[in-house]
Design a protein around this motif. Structure first.
Motif, mmCIF file in Angstrom:
data_model
loop_
_atom_site.group_PDB
_atom_site.id
_atom_site.type_symbol
_atom_site.label_atom_id
_atom_site.label_comp_id
_atom_site.label_asym_id
_atom_site.label_seq_id
_atom_site.Cartn_x
_atom_site.Cartn_y
_atom_site.Cartn_z
ATOM 1 N N PHE A 110 1.850 7.242 -6.128
ATOM 2 C CA PHE A 110 1.004 7.879 -6.833
ATOM 3 C C PHE A 110 1.348 9.859 -6.836
ATOM 4 N N CYS A 111 2.500 9.162 -5.731
ATOM 5 C CA CYS A 111 2.876 10.901 -5.692
ATOM 6 C C CYS A 111 4.026 11.517 -6.652
ATOM 7 N N ASP A 132 0.658 -1.828 -0.328
ATOM 8 C CA ASP A 132 -0.127 -0.358 -0.538
ATOM 9 C C ASP A 132 0.685 1.323 -0.298
ATOM 10 N N ALA A 133 1.832 1.210 0.673
ATOM 11 C CA ALA A 133 3.243 1.902 0.606
ATOM 12 C C ALA A 133 3.513 2.225 -0.738
ATOM 13 N N VAL A 134 3.407 1.398 -1.194
ATOM 14 C CA VAL A 134 4.256 1.767 -2.609
ATOM 15 C C VAL A 134 3.247 2.361 -4.135
ATOM 16 N N VAL A 170 4.692 -7.463 -5.431
ATOM 17 C CA VAL A 170 4.490 -6.770 -4.620
ATOM 18 C C VAL A 170 2.898 -6.881 -4.790
ATOM 19 N N THR A 171 1.722 -6.769 -4.569
ATOM 20 C CA THR A 171 0.071 -6.946 -4.646
ATOM 21 C C THR A 171 -0.897 -6.317 -3.789
ATOM 22 N N VAL A 172 -1.847 -5.947 -4.292
ATOM 23 C CA VAL A 172 -2.288 -5.103 -3.567
ATOM 24 C C VAL A 172 -4.467 -6.018 -3.997
ATOM 25 N N GLU A 173 -5.165 -4.924 -3.412
ATOM 26 C CA GLU A 173 -6.265 -5.227 -4.052
ATOM 27 C C GLU A 173 -7.276 -4.801 -4.236
ATOM 28 N N LEU A 204 10.748 14.124 -3.998
ATOM 29 C CA LEU A 204 12.549 13.443 -3.865
ATOM 30 C C LEU A 204 12.312 12.330 -2.333
ATOM 31 N N SER A 205 11.108 12.750 -1.846
ATOM 32 C CA SER A 205 10.976 12.048 -0.574
ATOM 33 C C SER A 205 9.861 11.241 -0.488
ATOM 34 N N CYS A 206 9.164 11.684 -1.895
ATOM 35 C CA CYS A 206 8.740 9.968 -1.990
ATOM 36 C C CYS A 206 9.100 8.672 -2.847
ATOM 37 N N LEU A 207 10.090 9.538 -3.536
ATOM 38 C CA LEU A 207 11.406 9.186 -4.501
ATOM 39 C C LEU A 207 11.651 8.252 -4.088
ATOM 40 N N ALA A 208 12.403 8.581 -2.591
ATOM 41 C CA ALA A 208 13.089 8.063 -1.732
ATOM 42 C C ALA A 208 11.998 6.905 -0.669
ATOM 43 N N GLY A 209 10.583 7.092 -0.555
ATOM 44 C CA GLY A 209 10.449 6.466 0.235
ATOM 45 C C GLY A 209 9.576 4.998 -0.912
#
Length: 185
Positions: free
Chosen positions: A64-65, A57-59, A106-109, A84-89
């Motif tokens: 999106f960001c 879910d974080a991915v 990596v799966t999501v619903e 850049l913070s989102c890239l690092a995250g």
């Protein structure tokens, strides 16, 4: 007395309320056409996912960001730092997933509750490395640009840059814990 009503609440309840409010705000911003504000909300949701170790879910939220910031590259320093913070995250979330579930997709619903893979197990570590490298390179370029400009940064910008450096370092540390990529054939 077991019936005491205090203002502390259960941590899960507080997190659920925070989640709902931020998600509602994101929906309102998207409806209003303000994708940059929606990206800020998604960044907060990504942080909540990281806190709960919900890497997939974080991915999704960090992706999106990144998509928003890359579709209309920001010119304001604060927004560039958020990008850049989102890239690092994103790199860190992929790396944490690879660490915690080696080789797993990596799966999501998806539609109807069926799991949908957004990255195959074989891609996860490579994506982690790529995003962490990109975040590091672009942060270095931003620092060089700021140094060359000679403009003084205010306290908030200095704090944001320090926070970004920590996030990039964290992503690199997580990536370093992964096994080395297989040599090219």
């Amino acid at each position: 007395d077991d019936d005491d009503d205090d203002d502390e609440g259960e941590p899960e309840d507080d997190a659920a309320v925070a989640w709902q409010l931020v998600d509602q705000a994101r929906c309102l911003f998207l409806d209003a056409g303000d994708r940059a504000a929606a990206a800020r909300c998604a960044e907060q949701l990504a942080g909540l996912n990281v806190d709960e170790e919900r890497w997939a879910d974080a991915v999704v939220e960090f992706s999106f960001c990144v998509d928003v910031y890359e579709s209309a590259p920001p010119s304001v320093l604060e927004d560039r730092v958020h990008h850049l913070s989102c890239l690092a995250g994103l790199g860190a979330a992929y790396a944490a997933h690879a660490r915690d579930a080696p080789g797993a997709d990596v799966t999501v619903e998806g539609e109807g509750g069926a799991p949908t893979a957004i990255a195959t197990g074989g891609e996860v570590a490579d994506r982690a490395r790529a995003y962490a490298r990109e975040a590091e390179a672009k942060t270095g370029a931003l620092l060089s640009e700021l140094a060359a400009s000679g403009n003084a940064l205010d306290a908030a910008a200095k704090r944001d840059m320090c926070g970004l450096a920590v996030e990039v370092s964290h992503a690199k540390d997580l990536v370093a814990q992964l096994s080395a990529p297989a040599p090219a054939a």
